[in-house]
Scaffold this motif. Structure first.
Motif, PDB file in Angstrom:
ATOM      1  N   SER A  27       0.600  -1.199   0.180  1.00 57.65           N
ATOM      2  CA  SER A  27      -0.108   0.086   0.053  1.00 57.65           C
ATOM      3  C   SER A  27       0.859   1.253  -0.072  1.00 57.65           C
ATOM      4  N   ARG A  30       2.529   1.596  -3.441  1.00 55.19           N
ATOM      5  CA  ARG A  30       1.713   2.177  -4.439  1.00 55.19           C
ATOM      6  C   ARG A  30       1.115   3.450  -4.559  1.00 55.19           C
ATOM      7  N   TRP A  31       1.072   4.012  -2.946  1.00 56.37           N
ATOM      8  CA  TRP A  31       0.554   5.477  -2.677  1.00 56.37           C
ATOM      9  C   TRP A  31       1.799   6.292  -3.439  1.00 56.37           C
ATOM     10  N   THR A  33       3.194   5.805  -6.424  1.00 56.80           N
ATOM     11  CA  THR A  33       3.192   5.910  -7.796  1.00 56.80           C
ATOM     12  C   THR A  33       1.828   5.852  -8.338  1.00 56.80           C
ATOM     13  N   LEU A  34       1.915   5.498  -9.828  1.00 56.38           N
ATOM     14  CA  LEU A  34       0.708   5.681 -10.415  1.00 56.38           C
ATOM     15  C   LEU A  34       0.329   4.026 -10.795  1.00 56.38           C
ATOM     16  N   ARG A  37      -4.192  -0.659  -8.252  1.00 53.47           N
ATOM     17  CA  ARG A  37      -4.348  -1.089  -6.963  1.00 53.47           C
ATOM     18  C   ARG A  37      -4.042  -2.723  -6.722  1.00 53.47           C
ATOM     19  N   TRP A 124       5.032  13.026  -5.745  1.00 52.91           N
ATOM     20  CA  TRP A 124       3.894  13.715  -5.160  1.00 52.91           C
ATOM     21  C   TRP A 124       4.370  14.725  -4.268  1.00 52.91           C
ATOM     22  N   TYR A 150      -5.303  11.286  -9.755  1.00 51.40           N
ATOM     23  CA  TYR A 150      -6.279  10.867  -8.682  1.00 51.40           C
ATOM     24  C   TYR A 150      -5.565   9.660  -7.729  1.00 51.40           C
ATOM     25  N   ARG A 151      -5.886   9.975  -6.513  1.00 51.76           N
ATOM     26  CA  ARG A 151      -5.204   9.193  -5.487  1.00 51.76           C
ATOM     27  C   ARG A 151      -6.097   9.237  -4.322  1.00 51.76           C
ATOM     28  N   ASP A 152      -6.415   8.251  -3.623  1.00 52.50           N
ATOM     29  CA  ASP A 152      -7.401   8.172  -2.477  1.00 52.50           C
ATOM     30  C   ASP A 152      -8.406   8.829  -2.519  1.00 52.50           C
ATOM     31  N   TYR A 155      -7.625  14.466  -6.213  1.00 56.66           N
ATOM     32  CA  TYR A 155      -6.535  14.915  -7.107  1.00 56.66           C
ATOM     33  C   TYR A 155      -5.363  15.302  -6.291  1.00 56.66           C
TER      34      TYR A 155
END
Length: 168
Positions: A27, A30-31, A33-34, A37, A124, A150-152, A155
């Motif tokens: 997790s 991945r957070w 990166t692009l 999931r 990010w 778009y994450r969690d 944007y």
């Protein structure tokens, strides 16, 4: 006195598909990166099988597990002097020197084996550990990419960063 964690760096191989899939499923990894999931083993295997051998791909390994990876995507034509950098570290290994070792190895490859002049990446704006690592290796901000991805459920902005070598 604590011992430094033991890991090795080596070229990534097709046989690493399961380990890379597990790494990319983390997790926190991945957070930053692009990446999707739920990475598919088949998709990772296909990527490893079809990636250009001209694009260096390095993995960090400890106790038979892939704990980090980094790679370069070389530019073509008038951008042959540049490459895009991507990297990440397993959640359980973050802050233990794996990212530093991977980034040092990729930069050494870019500078001393490929004669690249420009390494670029996006990160990010709220990824403080990654920003500190990239700055430590001479990457500088070139601009903010607003609402980049778009994450969690929101944007998020990213920074475009680059490391230039031997250019004015």
């Amino acid at each position: 006195m604590t011992e430094a964690p033991v890991f090795t760096l080596r070229a990534g191989r097709i046989e690493d598909a399961a380990g890379v899939t597990e790494l990319h499923s983390q997790s926190r990894f991945r957070w930053g990166t692009l990446r999707p999931r739920y990475p598919s083993l088949d998709a990772v295997r296909k990527w490893l099988e079809t990636r250009s051998l001209d694009n260096p791909y390095i993995v960090a390994e400890a106790e038979g597990r892939i704990i980090g990876d980094a790679g370069l995507e070389l530019g073509k034509g008038r951008r042959a002097h540049a490459a895009e950098l991507g990297m990440g570290v397993h959640d359980a290994w973050q802050g233990r020197g794996v990212g530093t070792a991977l980034l040092a190895a990729v930069i050494d490859t870019a500078d001393n084996w490929m004669n690249l002049k420009r390494l670029e990446l996006t990160v990010w704006t709220d990824n403080a550990p990654a920003l500190a690592l990239y700055r430590k290796f001479g990457f500088v901000e070139e601009g903010v990419l607003r609402a980049y991805a778009y994450r969690d459920g929101a944007y998020v902005d990213a920074l475009a960063m680059a490391r230039l070598r031997g250019i004015g």
